[in-house]
Design a protein around this motif. Sequence first.
Motif, PDB file in Angstrom:
ATOM      1  N   ALA A  32      32.465  71.003  68.724  1.00  0.00           N
ATOM      2  CA  ALA A  32      32.958  69.746  69.287  1.00  0.00           C
ATOM      3  C   ALA A  32      31.990  69.247  70.354  1.00  0.00           C
ATOM      4  CB  ALA A  32      34.336  69.958  69.903  1.00  0.00           C
ATOM      5  N   THR A  33      31.956  67.944  70.538  1.00  0.00           N
ATOM      6  CA  THR A  33      31.096  67.382  71.573  1.00  0.00           C
ATOM      7  C   THR A  33      31.751  67.564  72.937  1.00  0.00           C
ATOM      8  OG1 THR A  33      32.076  65.201  71.286  1.00  0.00           O
ATOM      9  CG2 THR A  33      30.095  65.660  70.017  1.00  0.00           C
ATOM     10  N   GLY A  34      30.938  67.774  73.949  1.00  0.00           N
ATOM     11  CA  GLY A  34      31.433  67.926  75.306  1.00  0.00           C
ATOM     12  C   GLY A  34      31.988  69.305  75.593  1.00  0.00           C
ATOM     13  N   VAL A  36      35.231  71.308  76.119  1.00  0.00           N
ATOM     14  CA  VAL A  36      36.671  71.246  75.845  1.00  0.00           C
ATOM     15  C   VAL A  36      37.433  72.107  76.852  1.00  0.00           C
ATOM     16  CG1 VAL A  36      38.471  71.745  74.146  1.00  0.00           C
ATOM     17  CG2 VAL A  36      36.262  70.824  73.386  1.00  0.00           C
ATOM     18  N   ARG A  79      28.122  71.046  73.984  1.00  0.00           N
ATOM     19  CA  ARG A  79      29.078  71.206  72.894  1.00  0.00           C
ATOM     20  C   ARG A  79      29.975  72.412  73.181  1.00  0.00           C
ATOM     21  NH1 ARG A  79      26.632  67.269  71.379  1.00  0.00           N
ATOM     22  NH2 ARG A  79      24.825  67.047  70.085  1.00  0.00           N
ATOM     23  N   THR A  80      31.051  72.516  72.396  1.00  0.00           N
ATOM     24  CA  THR A  80      31.963  73.649  72.511  1.00  0.00           C
ATOM     25  C   THR A  80      32.276  74.155  71.113  1.00  0.00           C
ATOM     26  OG1 THR A  80      32.983  72.663  74.484  1.00  0.00           O
ATOM     27  CG2 THR A  80      34.194  74.431  73.406  1.00  0.00           C
ATOM     28  N   HIS A 103      36.813  64.719  72.137  1.00  0.00           N
ATOM     29  CA  HIS A 103      35.775  65.690  71.798  1.00  0.00           C
ATOM     30  C   HIS A 103      35.551  65.699  70.284  1.00  0.00           C
ATOM     31  CE1 HIS A 103      35.679  67.252  75.855  1.00  0.00           C
ATOM     32  NE2 HIS A 103      36.996  67.243  75.838  1.00  0.00           N
TER      33      HIS A 103
END
Length: 161
Positions: A32-34, A36, A79-80, A103
Amino acid sequence: GLMVVAKTQPAHQGLSEALKARRVKKGYLALATGSVTPVEGQVDAPIARDPRQRKRMAVVVGGREARTRYRVIERLSERTLLELYLDTGRTHQIRVHAAHSGHPIAGDERYGGDSPGERPERRDWPLRYLLHSESIRFWHPRLKQDIELAAPLPPDFQALL
């Protein structure tokens, strides 16, 4: 990733009933972006066709019940890596819930993730969104036992991590 296909009509009927009764457990990995937060939780938001873009799904008041549980496996620079489990099985559920949470899945342009074109410095980046069907568990009617299957990450996803 994993997919289950019924070879006979009775198997198809049994699998359909198990899916409807939510007895099939499916696990996914996603990038996922960012960052989390929190480390684990769930998104409980109804999903239906996007009223503005009919080719997409969206969180819509009055949509069908949809619940996705997640757990952070690792935080990377931007990312996560997440482990996700579906309590329901709506079309594009993980992708819609990830975007709704702010995200989106990396590489998922349709639901707000970054596009490969935004990463010219990363030639090794896969040209797809980074979501992988990792595990599935279901009752096998003929063998009369739970079956659990797992699929390793594809090489391009693994190399990126």
